[in-house]
Design a protein around this motif. Structure first.
Motif, PDB file in Angstrom:
ATOM      1  N   ARG A  77      42.892  37.322  47.364  1.00 17.88           N
ATOM      2  CA  ARG A  77      41.843  38.327  47.194  1.00 17.88           C
ATOM      3  C   ARG A  77      42.127  39.272  45.870  1.00 17.88           C
ATOM      4  NH1 ARG A  77      42.868  38.458  52.866  1.00 17.88           N
ATOM      5  NH2 ARG A  77      41.235  37.137  53.972  1.00 17.88           N
ATOM      6  N   LYS A  78      43.229  39.650  45.868  1.00 18.22           N
ATOM      7  CA  LYS A  78      43.554  40.452  44.564  1.00 18.22           C
ATOM      8  C   LYS A  78      43.200  39.588  43.271  1.00 18.22           C
ATOM      9  CE  LYS A  78      47.333  42.842  42.204  1.00 18.22           C
ATOM     10  NZ  LYS A  78      48.781  43.310  42.296  1.00 18.22           N
ATOM     11  N   LEU A  79      43.809  38.251  43.317  1.00 18.14           N
ATOM     12  CA  LEU A  79      43.650  37.450  42.190  1.00 18.14           C
ATOM     13  C   LEU A  79      42.404  37.323  41.592  1.00 18.14           C
ATOM     14  CD1 LEU A  79      44.836  35.427  39.925  1.00 18.14           C
ATOM     15  CD2 LEU A  79      44.760  33.609  41.887  1.00 18.14           C
ATOM     16  N   ILE A  80      41.347  36.923  42.882  1.00 18.02           N
ATOM     17  CA  ILE A  80      39.930  36.598  42.491  1.00 18.02           C
ATOM     18  C   ILE A  80      39.120  38.084  42.042  1.00 18.02           C
ATOM     19  CG2 ILE A  80      37.823  35.585  43.279  1.00 18.02           C
ATOM     20  CD1 ILE A  80      40.242  33.738  42.752  1.00 18.02           C
ATOM     21  N   PHE A  81      39.574  39.114  42.572  1.00 12.73           N
ATOM     22  CA  PHE A  81      38.969  40.430  42.331  1.00 12.73           C
ATOM     23  C   PHE A  81      39.256  40.637  40.802  1.00 12.73           C
ATOM     24  CE2 PHE A  81      39.391  44.855  42.442  1.00 12.73           C
ATOM     25  CZ  PHE A  81      38.025  45.441  42.584  1.00 12.73           C
ATOM     26  N   GLN A  82      40.721  40.658  40.402  1.00 13.34           N
ATOM     27  CA  GLN A  82      40.993  40.588  39.101  1.00 13.34           C
ATOM     28  C   GLN A  82      40.269  39.740  38.012  1.00 13.34           C
ATOM     29  OE1 GLN A  82      45.400  40.322  39.820  1.00 13.34           O
ATOM     30  NE2 GLN A  82      45.382  42.213  38.673  1.00 13.34           N
ATOM     31  N   LEU A  83      39.881  38.589  38.626  1.00 15.30           N
ATOM     32  CA  LEU A  83      39.129  37.631  37.613  1.00 15.30           C
ATOM     33  C   LEU A  83      37.796  38.220  37.590  1.00 15.30           C
ATOM     34  CD1 LEU A  83      38.798  35.016  36.396  1.00 15.30           C
ATOM     35  CD2 LEU A  83      38.341  34.011  38.496  1.00 15.30           C
ATOM     36  N   GLY A  84      37.302  38.676  38.799  1.00 10.32           N
ATOM     37  CA  GLY A  84      35.911  39.292  38.295  1.00 10.32           C
ATOM     38  C   GLY A  84      35.552  40.562  37.515  1.00 10.32           C
ATOM     39  N   LEU A  85      36.988  41.347  37.692  1.00 10.89           N
ATOM     40  CA  LEU A  85      36.923  42.504  36.789  1.00 10.89           C
ATOM     41  C   LEU A  85      37.129  42.034  35.308  1.00 10.89           C
ATOM     42  CD1 LEU A  85      39.405  44.904  38.416  1.00 10.89           C
ATOM     43  CD2 LEU A  85      36.948  45.095  38.262  1.00 10.89           C
ATOM     44  N   VAL A  86      37.888  40.859  34.998  1.00 11.05           N
ATOM     45  CA  VAL A  86      38.073  40.371  33.806  1.00 11.05           C
ATOM     46  C   VAL A  86      36.808  39.896  33.235  1.00 11.05           C
ATOM     47  CG1 VAL A  86      39.112  38.684  32.397  1.00 11.05           C
ATOM     48  CG2 VAL A  86      40.325  39.944  33.946  1.00 11.05           C
ATOM     49  N   LEU A  87      36.128  39.179  33.781  1.00  9.68           N
ATOM     50  CA  LEU A  87      34.591  38.713  33.609  1.00  9.68           C
ATOM     51  C   LEU A  87      33.620  39.647  33.298  1.00  9.68           C
ATOM     52  CD1 LEU A  87      34.090  35.432  36.256  1.00  9.68           C
ATOM     53  CD2 LEU A  87      34.469  35.671  33.459  1.00  9.68           C
ATOM     54  N   PHE A  88      33.760  40.666  33.917  1.00  7.64           N
ATOM     55  CA  PHE A  88      32.992  42.049  34.004  1.00  7.64           C
ATOM     56  C   PHE A  88      33.105  42.676  32.835  1.00  7.64           C
ATOM     57  CE2 PHE A  88      31.929  46.421  34.535  1.00  7.64           C
ATOM     58  CZ  PHE A  88      30.555  46.270  34.941  1.00  7.64           C
ATOM     59  N   VAL A  89      34.347  42.947  32.408  1.00  6.23           N
ATOM     60  CA  VAL A  89      34.686  43.331  31.009  1.00  6.23           C
ATOM     61  C   VAL A  89      34.331  42.505  29.781  1.00  6.23           C
ATOM     62  CG1 VAL A  89      36.589  44.212  29.569  1.00  6.23           C
ATOM     63  CG2 VAL A  89      36.466  44.844  31.881  1.00  6.23           C
ATOM     64  N   GLY A  90      34.540  41.174  29.898  1.00  2.00           N
ATOM     65  CA  GLY A  90      34.309  40.424  28.819  1.00  2.00           C
ATOM     66  C   GLY A  90      32.637  40.323  28.724  1.00  2.00           C
TER      67      GLY A  90
END
Length: 495
Positions: A77-90
């Motif tokens: 869940r942490k990994l996918i949550f971080q991926l979501g944050l990276v996509l959001f920033v991008g």
């Protein structure tokens, strides 16, 4: 969800990270309608085209919100949550740098995937990191953060358009997203469900998108193509074929995106349709008001003034939520939801009579009525959706209702934009003044929303039955306030 060791020392960090990310995602989402006229002017893109910045966000979110939760269970869940944050920033950076409407729309589509992932995995991380009463408090705060973000978004967007230009919102959100990434690395422990099969229903995700894209395209372009044109009918035919294929696929995959057996639950289906109607009409309304209030032919407000003008609707949703648990406990879910849709229908009907000479004061009472009605119907509908199934199916029911929110927002916004633009063009062609034409467009779209709300009233009367009473806890209030955004699953819900 499998039990995993709670990291008490990290619980506060998880709470802070998930609440901040949820707040900024919802503020960003609700602010966009206020920004559209400014984006249209800077990118030389029509507002009709830019409605895809709103519908595209919801469309992609509908396709991925359940899948993102499944990915978190399997891969972390942490990994996918971080991926979501990276996509959001991008996506924020892409939109802030955009020099065309196409770039804005593409960025918003990516943001739809990011937002859905952040919401789905953030709530999972929070429930894993806390226990019992601490979890009750944490989830309550998460729901409150979601509601506050949605309420503050239009005002924040208006302030930033005038202070920094519309790009400022996305630069600030990108910075907050980076902060959340750092906080996640420092404070959040990884968790997954080791007992869950690693099978992910990617085909279901793709078919959801293939169902929605032609549907939205057909609705959006029907004004130009004609409802019975070959192009429009082809879009609808592709939608039907994709939907049929989705049902067939879901019958054979190991872990389906949608358990079709849930569709046999009358209360769940009724509550989910009510959620779809509620989310759709409120999103359609906010899209219309963001344009109408800033149109020079009508009220000619600045973005800041328009943000302030929408506060009766957004704040009303939050305020009325404090009373909903007690009302649902006293009068029952069916009566509370029905009353909510009745009040909402009346509010939309009043706006349906809008004229070009109306001042802002004429909109205040119907906006408050719509907000109060939405607040009355959304919370109990969300509660009914999770209370109508066994404890082991609460997560699936929550996922279905959250997908319904995104679908409702995408379809209703596209339909409202189409009706609004078509009626304006027809009236202007017939020689009406710009003010009267725009008011006629708003009125026609509001009548469509009134019809949907009236359908919700009938649904409440005929389908939604009484379930367990709300307990009136802080969590119930937060769940009600955030209900137009996200369903907070209640593990204790039983029919």
């Amino acid at each position: 969800m499998a039990d995993v060791p709670r990291q008490t020392s990290h619980a506060t960090g998880v709470l802070v990270t998930t609440c901040i990310s949820t707040l900024v995602v919802n503020a960003n989402t609700s602010a966009v309608s206020i920004l559209l006229p400014a984006i249209s002017k800077d990118t030389h893109t029509s507002v009709d085209t830019l409605q895809w910045a709103v519908t595209g966000y919801s469309l992609v979110g509908a396709a991925v919100i359940i899948t993102s939760g499944s990915l978190g269970d399997v891969f972390g869940r942490k990994l996918i949550f971080q991926l979501g944050l990276v996509l959001f920033v991008g996506s924020c950076i892409l939109i802030a740098l955009a020099n065309s409407g196409g770039m804005v729309i593409a960025g918003r589509a990516i943001q739809g995937a990011a937002g859905a992932t952040i919401l789905a995995c953030g709530l999972s991380l929070l429930t894993v990191a806390t226990d019992d009463e601490e979890q009750l408090r944490a989830v309550s705060l998460w729901g409150a953060a979601a509601a506050v973000g949605a309420a503050a978004g239009p005002l924040l967007g208006g302030v930033l358009v005038e202070a920094t230009g519309w790009q400022g919102l996305f630069w600030i959100d990108a910075g907050i997203g980076v902060l959340c990434i750092v906080l996640t690395v420092a404070t959040v422990s990884e968790s997954r469900d080791p007992g869950r099969t690693r099978s992910i229903d990617y085909a279901g995700t793709l078919l959801i998108a293939l169902t929605l894209v032609p549907l939205i395209l057909g609705v959006s372009k029907s004004g130009d193509w004609g409802w019975l044109s070959a192009a429009t009918l082809t879009c609808f035919a592709v939608c039907v074929v994709a939907c049929f294929t989705f049902v067939k696929v879901e019958q054979h995959v190991a872990v389906p995106l949608l358990d079709l057996h849930l569709l046999g639950n009358r209360v769940l289906v009724g509550a989910t349709i009510a959620i779809l109607i509620g989310a759709g009409t409120i999103n359609g309304l906010m899209y219309l008001l963001g344009l109408y209030f800033q149109d020079p032919a009508t009220l000619g407000m600045s973005p800041l003034q328009a943000g302030l003008a929408t506060l009766p609707a957004t704040v009303g949703l939050v305020v009325v939520a404090t009373f909903v648990p007690r009302l649902a406990k006293r009068f029952g879910t069916r009566l509370t939801v029905g009353a909510g849709f009745a009040v909402t229908t009346a509010g939309f009907a009043v706006i349906g009579f809008a004229e070009g000479s109306w001042k802002y004061a004429a909109f205040v009472l119907p906006l408050i009525a719509i907000a109060v009605g939405m607040g009355l119907s959304n919370g109990p509908s969300s509660s009914a959706a999770t209370a109508a199934v066994d404890a082991g199916q609460v997560g699936e029911a929550s996922g279905v209702s959250n997908m319904a929110r995104y679908v409702g927002a995408a379809v209703a916004t596209a339909l409202a934009a189409t009706v609004y633009g078509t009626v304006i063009a027809n009236h202007e062609h017939d020689g009406a003044s710009s003010a009267d034409a725009v008011a006629a467009g708003l009125g026609a779209a509001s009548w469509v929303m009134a019809v949907f709300s009236a359908a919700g009233l009938l649904l409440a009367i005929l389908v939604i039955v009484r379930h367990r009473s709300d307990r009136g806890t802080m969590r119930d209030v937060a769940a009600g306030a955030a209900a137009h955004l996200h369903t907070l699953p209640d593990p204790g819900s039983q029919t």
